[in-house]
Design an enzyme around this catalytic site. Structure first.
Site, short mmCIF file in Angstrom:
data_model
loop_
_atom_site.label_atom_id
_atom_site.label_comp_id
_atom_site.label_asym_id
_atom_site.label_seq_id
_atom_site.Cartn_x
_atom_site.Cartn_y
_atom_site.Cartn_z
N CYS A 31 -24.43 -9.85 -18.51
CA CYS A 31 -24.58 -11.30 -18.40
C CYS A 31 -23.91 -11.85 -17.14
O CYS A 31 -24.38 -12.82 -16.56
CB CYS A 31 -24.03 -11.99 -19.64
SG CYS A 31 -22.30 -11.61 -20.00
N GLU A 64 -32.33 -15.51 -14.76
CA GLU A 64 -31.68 -14.27 -15.17
C GLU A 64 -32.72 -13.16 -15.36
O GLU A 64 -33.60 -13.27 -16.21
CB GLU A 64 -30.91 -14.51 -16.47
CG GLU A 64 -29.88 -13.46 -16.78
CD GLU A 64 -28.98 -13.87 -17.94
OE1 GLU A 64 -27.83 -13.39 -17.99
OE2 GLU A 64 -29.41 -14.67 -18.79
N GLU A 118 -21.38 -17.88 -25.55
CA GLU A 118 -21.36 -17.24 -24.23
C GLU A 118 -22.80 -16.96 -23.89
O GLU A 118 -23.42 -16.04 -24.41
CB GLU A 118 -20.52 -15.95 -24.27
CG GLU A 118 -20.12 -15.46 -22.89
CD GLU A 118 -21.10 -14.47 -22.32
OE1 GLU A 118 -22.02 -14.92 -21.58
OE2 GLU A 118 -20.97 -13.28 -22.59
N LYS A 170 -24.10 -10.16 -37.19
CA LYS A 170 -25.46 -9.68 -37.01
C LYS A 170 -25.61 -9.07 -35.62
O LYS A 170 -25.58 -9.78 -34.62
CB LYS A 170 -26.50 -10.80 -37.17
CG LYS A 170 -27.94 -10.24 -37.31
CD LYS A 170 -29.01 -11.26 -37.03
CE LYS A 170 -29.46 -11.24 -35.59
NZ LYS A 170 -30.12 -9.97 -35.18
#
Length: 499
Positions: free
Chosen positions: A304, A402, A269, A193
């Site tokens: 990331c 983040e 991750e 997906k």
């Protein structure tokens, strides 16, 4: 980069984009498919706000069908010899290479990425990874352990079965291949997906896989939203493993779903807030500044492992900040299809709004060293200048949360111990960088930093031969290298008693 003898910058990518007719339907059992509900959603090019395709909004019925055909295909694909799987995947990579300009353009119009980046970096990287795992398919060895006399034991690496993969929008094609290549090479079948923000290049890749000889049902792509398609995958009772790249928040929901359903194997991750430590003894400060700009602002900062927490020794602070400002100019926003260098748009206007709030907060609580402006290009305002925030308190959220945009923070330190403490002051542990000419210091600091990848005198060192993943709330499991096969295989002991 040259294409058909012409520099990338000389190609009329805007005209090519206008001629595109992307297909946003799912790919199940070797065929394009509308969602069972018939529901569709617009796919927007964030660089100009235009609709480029209609995406099928898959739900639980579509997931059930994809998993069912993947389960049926598993019994054949898992028993196909490793050499045969290798040959099929190499044909797949060769065919994808023939269509790499199409894949690059789909990736650009879907995400707002620079066409130069997708042509020169993203697609070639994905193809290299696909070939690497194809070649590794027949090189993953079992074991013959020492057992008592009168017996022989064989330990084989067995594919898990049906694997689900959920991949993000920041590097759609590349990160999809990070999952699909080792999963398929080791004999699993796959239901993948993509993000609802970036499905087009992956859907086309699945078609090419089937054309190259990957059997029907082995590689399926379901499109849709996380709350529906993603939840159906994570809770499905007939999925054996799920590989994910995305946020720590979503990773927690996947852990919960695994516990509620069938304890499916997970590799996660998750988020990151990576540091870049620059010591005063760095030999080439300009190179360090250029790489710091790359580590913070490349791909609009939507990385990331972005080294967006820049830590600089006090004695070189002023010089380094000046060099960093000059280097950041290389990431000024431009029209992604212009063929020039710079930065493209962020993934959506909504995400741009969220990143802009961090800039506003940085202006209020500290100082903007450079950047900070939102721009409109080609009718879209999803563009932000590369921005550096400084003079923020150590506990400020901008140092710890983040941001996922072209925004970096600058902190000063006076000692090696302080630098390490600042770098480790985060719930994440994905990556870190260290700049120094002192080999002993490099070893000490690398030892003490808590992160999955430590880059010394460079940033974001990633290669197919080295594992990529994190510590702490950056997740577990590893992408890339032979270690990625651990996500998709399990050890099986067969014991022969003959005496």
């Amino acid at each position: 980069m040259m294409e058909n003898g012409k520099p990338t910058s000389d190609i009329d990518w805007r005209q090519r984009a206008a001629d595109l007719q992307p297909d946003g339907r799912a790919f199940i059992a070797g065929k394009r498919s509308d969602a069972a509900s018939g529901q569709k959603a617009d796919v927007l090019n964030p660089a100009n706000g235009q609709v480029v395709a209609q995406m099928a909004v898959c739900g639980s019925a579509d997931i059930d069908r994809a998993v069912s055909v993947a389960r049926e295909a598993f019994f054949t694909w898992s028993r196909t010899s490793a050499v045969s799987r290798k040959q099929i995947l190499l044909r797949f990579a060769a065919l994808a290479e023939q269509h790499q300009d199409e894949l690059a353009l789909l990736e650009s119009v879907d995400t707002g990425k620079l066409i130069r980046q997708t042509v020169e970096d993203d697609v070639p990287s994905a193809l290299e990874t696909l070939r690497w795992y194809a070649e590794a398919a027949d090189k993953v060895m079992g074991e013959v352990p020492v057992v008592p006399p009168g017996a022989t034991a064989v330990v084989s690496r067995e594919p898990l079965g049906v694997v689900a993969a959920i991949v993000p929008w920041n590097f759609p094609l590349d990160l999809a291949v990070w999952k699909l290549a080792p999963a398929l090479a080791s004999g699993n079948t796959l239901v993948l997906k993509p993000s609802e923000e970036s499905c087009l290049s992956i859907l086309r890749l699945a078609e090419l896989a089937y054309e190259a000889g990957v059997p029907e049902g082995v590689f399926n792509v379901v499109t849709g939203f996380g709350a529906d398609a993603g939840a159906a995958l994570s809770n499905h009772m007939d999925i054996d493993a799920l590989a994910f790249t995305g946020s720590t928040k979503v990773s927690r929901t996947l852990l919960e779903a695994s516990a509620r359903s069938n304890l499916k194997r997970l590799s996660l991750e998750a988020g990151g807030k990576s540091s870049n430590i620059v010591f005063a003894d760095t030999t080439d400060l300009q190179a360090a500044a250029e790489m710091a700009a790359y580590g913070s602002f490349y791909n609009q900062g939507q990385v990331c492992s972005a080294n967006s927490r820049i830590l600089v020794e006090r004695s070189i602070l002023e010089e380094f900040e000046g060099l960093l400002k000059k280097a950041a100019a290389a990431y000024a926003p431009v029209d992604p299809l212009s063929g020039t260098r710079g930065n493209g748009s962020l993934i959506t206007r909504k995400h741009t709004d969220n990143v802009e709030k961090w800039i506003t907060r940085g202006r209020q609580d500290g100082e903007i060293a450079f950047g900070g402006e939102r721009l409109e290009i080609s009718g879209s305002d999803a563009y932000l200048e590369p921005t550096l925030l400084k003079n923020l308190p150590r506990e400020h959220p901008a140092h710890h949360e983040e941001i996922f945009g072209p925004v970096a923070t600058l902190q000063v330190f006076d000692s090696e111990d302080e630098a390490v403490a600042l770098a480790n002051d985060t719930v994440y542990g994905l990556a870190a960088s260290v700049w120094t000419a002192d080999l002993s210091r490099a070893h000490r600091v690398a030892r003490d930093l808590i992160a999955g990848t430590i880059s010394v005198n460079t940033v974001n060192a990633v290669h197919n031969t080295t594992p990529f993943g994190g510590f702490k709330q950056s997740g577990f499991g590893r992408d890339l290298s032979l270690q990625a096969f651990d996500n998709y295989t399990a050890a099986k002991t067969t014991w022969f008693q003959f005496d």
